[in-house]
Write a protein that holds these residues in place. Structure first.
Motif, PDB file in Angstrom:
ATOM      1  N   VAL A  16       0.840  -1.198   0.000  1.00  0.00           N
ATOM      2  CA  VAL A  16       0.000   0.000   0.000  1.00  0.00           C
ATOM      3  C   VAL A  16       0.878   1.253   0.000  1.00  0.00           C
ATOM      4  O   VAL A  16       0.624   2.213  -0.731  1.00  0.00           O
ATOM      5  N   GLY A  17       1.945   1.223   0.817  1.00  0.00           N
ATOM      6  CA  GLY A  17       2.861   2.353   0.862  1.00  0.00           C
ATOM      7  C   GLY A  17       3.564   2.575  -0.463  1.00  0.00           C
ATOM      8  O   GLY A  17       3.768   3.725  -0.878  1.00  0.00           O
ATOM      9  N   ALA A  18       3.930   1.489  -1.146  1.00  0.00           N
ATOM     10  CA  ALA A  18       4.590   1.615  -2.448  1.00  0.00           C
ATOM     11  C   ALA A  18       3.654   2.238  -3.472  1.00  0.00           C
ATOM     12  O   ALA A  18       4.050   3.125  -4.245  1.00  0.00           O
ATOM     13  N   PHE A  19       2.405   1.794  -3.477  1.00  0.00           N
ATOM     14  CA  PHE A  19       1.424   2.335  -4.427  1.00  0.00           C
ATOM     15  C   PHE A  19       1.232   3.830  -4.196  1.00  0.00           C
ATOM     16  O   PHE A  19       1.299   4.638  -5.138  1.00  0.00           O
ATOM     17  N   ASP A  20       1.032   4.208  -2.947  1.00  0.00           N
ATOM     18  CA  ASP A  20       0.825   5.627  -2.638  1.00  0.00           C
ATOM     19  C   ASP A  20       2.093   6.440  -2.886  1.00  0.00           C
ATOM     20  O   ASP A  20       2.036   7.587  -3.338  1.00  0.00           O
ATOM     21  N   GLY A  21       3.253   5.841  -2.584  1.00  0.00           N
ATOM     22  CA  GLY A  21       4.510   6.542  -2.816  1.00  0.00           C
ATOM     23  C   GLY A  21       4.768   6.798  -4.287  1.00  0.00           C
ATOM     24  O   GLY A  21       5.288   7.862  -4.661  1.00  0.00           O
ATOM     25  N   ILE A  22       4.400   5.849  -5.133  1.00  0.00           N
ATOM     26  CA  ILE A  22       4.574   6.037  -6.578  1.00  0.00           C
ATOM     27  C   ILE A  22       3.641   7.133  -7.078  1.00  0.00           C
ATOM     28  O   ILE A  22       3.992   7.920  -7.968  1.00  0.00           O
ATOM     29  N   LYS A  23       2.457   7.218  -6.495  1.00  0.00           N
ATOM     30  CA  LYS A  23       1.553   8.321  -6.841  1.00  0.00           C
ATOM     31  C   LYS A  23       2.179   9.665  -6.465  1.00  0.00           C
ATOM     32  O   LYS A  23       2.149  10.621  -7.246  1.00  0.00           O
ATOM     33  N   ASP A  24       2.774   9.740  -5.275  1.00  0.00           N
ATOM     34  CA  ASP A  24       3.425  10.979  -4.840  1.00  0.00           C
ATOM     35  C   ASP A  24       4.598  11.323  -5.752  1.00  0.00           C
ATOM     36  O   ASP A  24       4.801  12.488  -6.119  1.00  0.00           O
ATOM     37  N   LEU A  25       5.399  10.328  -6.114  1.00  0.00           N
ATOM     38  CA  LEU A  25       6.540  10.555  -6.988  1.00  0.00           C
ATOM     39  C   LEU A  25       6.085  11.065  -8.357  1.00  0.00           C
ATOM     40  O   LEU A  25       6.695  11.973  -8.934  1.00  0.00           O
TER      41      LEU A  25
ATOM     42  N   PHE B  35       2.878   6.727 -14.569  1.00  0.00           N
ATOM     43  CA  PHE B  35       2.401   6.096 -13.335  1.00  0.00           C
ATOM     44  C   PHE B  35       2.118   4.620 -13.573  1.00  0.00           C
ATOM     45  O   PHE B  35       2.533   3.757 -12.783  1.00  0.00           O
ATOM     46  N   ALA B  36       1.426   4.310 -14.662  1.00  0.00           N
ATOM     47  CA  ALA B  36       1.087   2.918 -14.961  1.00  0.00           C
ATOM     48  C   ALA B  36       2.342   2.075 -15.129  1.00  0.00           C
ATOM     49  O   ALA B  36       2.412   0.934 -14.647  1.00  0.00           O
ATOM     50  N   ALA B  37       3.367   2.619 -15.805  1.00  0.00           N
ATOM     51  CA  ALA B  37       4.600   1.869 -16.020  1.00  0.00           C
ATOM     52  C   ALA B  37       5.307   1.585 -14.697  1.00  0.00           C
ATOM     53  O   ALA B  37       5.828   0.483 -14.472  1.00  0.00           O
TER      54      ALA B  37
ATOM     55  N   ASP C 222       3.412  12.766  -8.958  1.00  0.00           N
ATOM     56  CA  ASP C 222       3.003  14.165  -8.776  1.00  0.00           C
ATOM     57  C   ASP C 222       4.195  15.108  -8.878  1.00  0.00           C
ATOM     58  O   ASP C 222       4.076  16.228  -9.387  1.00  0.00           O
ATOM     59  N   VAL C 223       5.360  14.651  -8.379  1.00  0.00           N
ATOM     60  CA  VAL C 223       6.556  15.492  -8.384  1.00  0.00           C
ATOM     61  C   VAL C 223       7.218  15.507  -9.759  1.00  0.00           C
ATOM     62  O   VAL C 223       7.583  16.565 -10.285  1.00  0.00           O
ATOM     63  N   LEU C 224       7.389  14.326 -10.355  1.00  0.00           N
ATOM     64  CA  LEU C 224       8.116  14.226 -11.612  1.00  0.00           C
ATOM     65  C   LEU C 224       7.296  14.632 -12.827  1.00  0.00           C
ATOM     66  O   LEU C 224       7.845  15.187 -13.791  1.00  0.00           O
ATOM     67  N   GLU C 225       6.014  14.334 -12.804  1.00  0.00           N
ATOM     68  CA  GLU C 225       5.121  14.686 -13.921  1.00  0.00           C
ATOM     69  C   GLU C 225       3.867  15.352 -13.399  1.00  0.00           C
ATOM     70  O   GLU C 225       2.796  14.719 -13.354  1.00  0.00           O
ATOM     71  N   PRO C 226       3.955  16.588 -12.954  1.00  0.00           N
ATOM     72  CA  PRO C 226       2.772  17.265 -12.397  1.00  0.00           C
ATOM     73  C   PRO C 226       1.608  17.259 -13.387  1.00  0.00           C
ATOM     74  O   PRO C 226       1.784  17.507 -14.572  1.00  0.00           O
ATOM     75  N   GLY C 227       0.430  16.922 -12.853  1.00  0.00           N
ATOM     76  CA  GLY C 227      -0.762  16.912 -13.693  1.00  0.00           C
ATOM     77  C   GLY C 227      -0.931  15.657 -14.519  1.00  0.00           C
ATOM     78  O   GLY C 227      -1.874  15.554 -15.303  1.00  0.00           O
TER      79      GLY C 227
END
Length: 211
Positions: A169-178, A192-194, A180-185
């Motif tokens: 769960v933490g990995a999934f949410d962390g990838i979402k946060d990452l 994200f899917a990759a 947001d930072v690397l590709e805003p919007g």
């Protein structure tokens, strides 16, 4: 919700439609801007409602944000949970998690808001206990799948199912946060899917017993 507010909850089709519209709009705005950066005036304007109409349904921005969390959590648990648990074995259920969650993100972009909302609302001590219920239910769902997979001999034993689930769960949410930072919007986009599919491949290598 207080008893007084429960009595004023929408009981007509129009009232229910207005509340649903507010939840959809707030989910989208929170996903785009985050909870802290979104004002109550922003939400009222985006929904096209009067202040009175807004306050009839929600006493504050925080109350609306919690309602969005509950609504999104319910949708995730029902839609993703039903699809995943329809698979015949625990290991196939684990494999189905990522495709199910990616499909939900694609169909409903507001689902992206749940991680950001959870993090921002959890910083408020008055809301933390309620907010914690959302990730806790995900951890419980995945831990049960892992536990059954270990019992079936399809997943490696020796690791605690609750800890595995918390890491996933933490990995999934962390990838979402990452993302947001690397590709805003780029919520729920190809990058994200990759990354999520790469995480799934690593989970396969680490947990699934070769046959």
């Amino acid at each position: 919700m207080t008893a007084d507010r429960a009595l004023r909850a929408p009981a007509t089709p129009k009232g229910e439609a207005t509340r649903a519209h507010l939840l959809r709009t707030a989910g989208r705005i929170f996903a785009e801007r985050g909870y802290v950066a979104t004002t109550q005036s922003d939400l009222i304007a985006a929904a096209g409602l009067t202040k009175g109409a807004f306050y009839f349904h929600f006493a504050s921005k925080a109350e609306l944000a919690l309602a969005v969390l509950r609504e999104q959590k319910g949708r995730w648990l029902v839609q993703v949970g039903e699809r995943v648990l329809s698979e015949p074995t625990a290991v196939e259920q684990l494999r189905a998690l990522v495709p199910a969650m990616l499909d939900l993100h694609e169909r409903e972009p507001a689902a992206w808001s749940i991680t950001r909302l959870t993090r921002e609302l959890a910083a408020d001590p008055a809301l933390a206990a309620e907010v914690a219920k959302t990730p806790a239910e995900w951890v419980a769902l995945i831990a049960d799948i892992v536990r059954r997979g270990q019992a079936d001999g399809d997943l490696r034993s020796g690791l605690d199912p609750e800890q595995i689930a918390a890491v996933l769960v933490g990995a999934f949410d962390g990838i979402k946060d990452l993302t947001d930072v690397l590709e805003p919007g780029a919520e729920g986009g190809p990058a994200f899917a990759a990354r999520i599919r790469t995480c799934q491949s690593l989970v396969e290598l680490a947990l699934v017993v070769p046959r």
